[in-house]
Write an enzyme that holds these catalytic residues in place. Structure first.
Site, PDB file in Angstrom:
ATOM      1  N   HIS A  34      43.442  28.851  33.975  1.00 41.99           N
ATOM      2  CA  HIS A  34      42.045  29.900  33.428  1.00 41.99           C
ATOM      3  C   HIS A  34      42.662  31.333  33.251  1.00 41.99           C
ATOM      4  O   HIS A  34      44.210  31.378  33.484  1.00 41.99           O
ATOM      5  CB  HIS A  34      40.894  29.472  33.846  1.00 41.99           C
ATOM      6  CG  HIS A  34      41.260  30.604  34.944  1.00 41.99           C
ATOM      7  ND1 HIS A  34      41.839  31.503  35.700  1.00 41.99           N
ATOM      8  CD2 HIS A  34      41.342  29.781  36.761  1.00 41.99           C
ATOM      9  CE1 HIS A  34      41.736  32.122  37.346  1.00 41.99           C
ATOM     10  NE2 HIS A  34      41.073  30.509  37.547  1.00 41.99           N
ATOM     11  N   HIS A  37      44.610  33.238  35.193  1.00 40.66           N
ATOM     12  CA  HIS A  37      46.189  33.168  35.939  1.00 40.66           C
ATOM     13  C   HIS A  37      46.739  33.265  35.020  1.00 40.66           C
ATOM     14  O   HIS A  37      48.555  33.913  34.994  1.00 40.66           O
ATOM     15  CB  HIS A  37      46.366  31.361  35.950  1.00 40.66           C
ATOM     16  CG  HIS A  37      45.632  30.194  36.959  1.00 40.66           C
ATOM     17  ND1 HIS A  37      44.761  29.477  37.274  1.00 40.66           N
ATOM     18  CD2 HIS A  37      45.794  30.877  38.190  1.00 40.66           C
ATOM     19  CE1 HIS A  37      44.212  29.283  38.152  1.00 40.66           C
ATOM     20  NE2 HIS A  37      45.287  29.482  38.382  1.00 40.66           N
TER      21      HIS A  37
END
Ligand code: PAF
Length: 282
Positions: A34, A37
């Site tokens: 997501h 990250h």
């Protein structure tokens, strides 16, 4: 982007890069990527010549087999996202590649950090994290490695492991990335029911109130207040809330002006466990 699934292939790539004096930034993940990250990867890109991301759902850090089975696996979409931020290398090994036929953890001593919070509720979790992160560091040999502060205890434990094992890698902790409504980004959020997803921002709203209250009230009072808020909540079950010293992660007794404190929380939204934390001003 290069994709490697075996340790020898990745090692050989790394040694070629090192021979050319390239610096390596590493972002270990369990996939279901997501924006949180991606923010780590963007940070790593700014400071290193090469960025390597690993995607490996590490079985030894799960104390609950159902949670492991249901952990979201979205490799195809993850690969696209990694390409969109110009990640150089994806390392996505199999369980067999990482553990051969012995899926077990090394036992670590993290000077007590492992017995606080998550350590009390997730048996063996940090031995599993220590085992896989140490193995990945040995394979990737990064100059810098990037971890999100949502898993603040994990971040402190990885720093402790690096210090105790004299590993030659700099650990960088990065700010928590949040949805517009404040919910901390997590791969587990995709598993929330609509109802629980709508309820979940209450966690961060409560943490923000905690930060305000901590200015004038003591930790015990604030903790009691949080427990009351969750008792009244129809959809969210509090597992723990604690105000702890950022370094030792021990629940505080009295405020000391020289120390930094953080509030930590774990909540069940249905059967999905969510964690979050916030830095406090004293
Ligand atoms: O934070 C995670 O996603 C995992 O705990 C990590 C660091 C990738 C180890 O499996």
């Amino acid at each position: 982007m290069k994709i490697f699934t075996t340790i020898p292939d990745l090692k050989s790539y790394v040694s070629t890069q090192k021979a050319e004096n390239k610096t390596i930034g590493f972002v270990p993940t369990m996939g279901a990527l997501h924006q949180g990250h991606l923010s780590l990867i963007k940070k790593a890109k700014q400071k290193n010549d090469i960025v390597i991301v690993s995607i490996f759902v590490n079985p030894t850090q799960f104390d609950n087999t159902e949670d492991l089975k249901k952990y979201p696996k979205t490799l195809e979409n993850d690969t696209k996202l990694l390409e969109s931020v110009s990640c150089n290398v994806l390392f996505s090994p199999s369980v067999k590649e990482m553990y051969s036929n012995n899926i077990s953890s090394e036992k670590f001593d993290f000077d007590g950090l492992e017995h606080q919070m998550e350590g009390k509720f997730r048996d063996g979790h940090f031995n599993g994290v220590g085992t896989i992160v140490k193995t990945l560091f040995e394979i990737v040999t990064p100059n810098k490695a990037y971890f999100g502060q949502k898993d603040f205890q994990q971040l402190q434990i990885v720093k402790k492991m690096v210090e105790k094992h004299h590993l030659n890698v700099k650990i960088k902790g990065c700010d928590i990335f949040r949805e517009d409504d404040g919910l901390a980004m997590s791969s587990r959020n995709t598993r929330l029911s609509k109802e629980h997803r709508n309820a979940a921002p209450f966690i961060y709203k409560t943490l923000k109130k905690v930060r305000k209250k901590f200015g004038t009230e003591n930790a015990t009072k604030v903790t009691e207040w949080v427990e009351k808020q969750f008792k009244k909540h129809p959809l969210l079950d509090l597992e723990y809330f604690t105000i702890a010293d950022e370094k030792s992660l021990e629940t505080i007794k009295n405020k000391e002006s020289s120390k930094k404190y953080r509030a930590f929380i774990a909540v069940f939204a249905g059967n999905i466990r969510l964690i979050d934390n916030i830095q406090l001003k004293n």
